[in-house]
Design a protein around this motif. Sequence first.
Motif, PDB file in Angstrom:
ATOM      1  N   VAL A 212      36.858  54.933 135.329  1.00  0.00           N
ATOM      2  CA  VAL A 212      37.258  53.717 134.612  1.00  0.00           C
ATOM      3  C   VAL A 212      38.441  54.007 133.691  1.00  0.00           C
ATOM      4  O   VAL A 212      39.386  53.206 133.593  1.00  0.00           O
ATOM      5  CB  VAL A 212      36.072  53.134 133.818  1.00  0.00           C
ATOM      6  N   ASP A 213      38.413  55.152 133.019  1.00  0.00           N
ATOM      7  CA  ASP A 213      39.526  55.517 132.135  1.00  0.00           C
ATOM      8  C   ASP A 213      40.836  55.594 132.909  1.00  0.00           C
ATOM      9  O   ASP A 213      41.882  55.140 132.427  1.00  0.00           O
ATOM     10  CB  ASP A 213      39.249  56.860 131.458  1.00  0.00           C
ATOM     11  N   TRP A 214      40.794  56.195 134.109  1.00  0.00           N
ATOM     12  CA  TRP A 214      42.005  56.302 134.916  1.00  0.00           C
ATOM     13  C   TRP A 214      42.492  54.921 135.372  1.00  0.00           C
ATOM     14  O   TRP A 214      43.705  54.656 135.412  1.00  0.00           O
ATOM     15  CB  TRP A 214      41.767  57.204 136.122  1.00  0.00           C
ATOM     16  N   LEU A 215      41.564  54.043 135.749  1.00  0.00           N
ATOM     17  CA  LEU A 215      41.959  52.697 136.150  1.00  0.00           C
ATOM     18  C   LEU A 215      42.594  51.946 134.987  1.00  0.00           C
ATOM     19  O   LEU A 215      43.619  51.268 135.154  1.00  0.00           O
ATOM     20  CB  LEU A 215      40.736  51.930 136.676  1.00  0.00           C
ATOM     21  N   MET A 216      41.974  52.055 133.819  1.00  0.00           N
ATOM     22  CA  MET A 216      42.538  51.398 132.638  1.00  0.00           C
ATOM     23  C   MET A 216      43.918  51.957 132.317  1.00  0.00           C
ATOM     24  O   MET A 216      44.837  51.208 131.954  1.00  0.00           O
ATOM     25  CB  MET A 216      41.597  51.584 131.442  1.00  0.00           C
ATOM     26  N   TYR A 217      44.077  53.264 132.471  1.00  0.00           N
ATOM     27  CA  TYR A 217      45.381  53.896 132.208  1.00  0.00           C
ATOM     28  C   TYR A 217      46.437  53.341 133.155  1.00  0.00           C
ATOM     29  O   TYR A 217      47.554  53.012 132.729  1.00  0.00           O
ATOM     30  CB  TYR A 217      45.262  55.408 132.373  1.00  0.00           C
ATOM     31  N   ARG A 218      46.093  53.213 134.438  1.00  0.00           N
ATOM     32  CA  ARG A 218      47.068  52.680 135.403  1.00  0.00           C
ATOM     33  C   ARG A 218      47.466  51.257 135.038  1.00  0.00           C
ATOM     34  O   ARG A 218      48.651  50.895 135.109  1.00  0.00           O
ATOM     35  CB  ARG A 218      46.449  52.698 136.821  1.00  0.00           C
TER      36      ARG A 218
END
Length: 225
Positions: A212-218
């Motif tokens: 989820v953190d990576w998706l939010m970062y993108r």
Amino acid sequence: MRAFARFSYSHSTHRMAALMPQTISPRKKPLQARSAFTVQAILDAAARVLASHSLDGFNTNRVAEVAGVSVGSLYQYFPNKDALIASLIAYEQDKLAQSVEACAAAGQQKSLRKSLERLVQVAVDHQWRNPRYAAALDHEEKRLPVSENLRMIQERLVAAVAHILHRHLAPLPKRALMQLAKDCVVICKALVEAESADAQQKALPALKKRVVDWLMYRLQVHAAE
């Protein structure tokens, strides 16, 4: 071990099977109730054999024995073990797409992050119900000529994720929205599948948070562009 309920040949699975190369396509469709029951028994047995023995122990003789049918009966519907595995791939991928589509249609969530958490939960559940089984199918996706089927599933996943993003992000051009959705699908798939080979069940909460953190970062990178 994962409990495999009766497999049903949905219209979408039939449509996907029709796109398979002849060497791995089901030999004939189960039109009568008895034939459908036999095919369901064979696919259920194939899933259980693959889940318990992985690829090394997977063969048509063992599947037929577990299904309680003769090898000849199995070959009436599936010309070889690759056809069996291709049918399992089609079934599981269609089920994943249905779950993501249901997630997208479920309604408003309080925040974008909550929506992504729900989406990632679907992906993790799909991969972790039986990691050995999922890993075997992931391996065979790369070997078997099922790329057209996988492309169709990818399109469904991207469309569903785009629907989720559309609810939470400011209006975007369709092309930008679809690209963001595609990036989210690729990131989620890559991280979840990569971790499934090594991670333990107790590590799943940390894995879900990281995805989820990576998706939010993108998405935040896009917002800053």
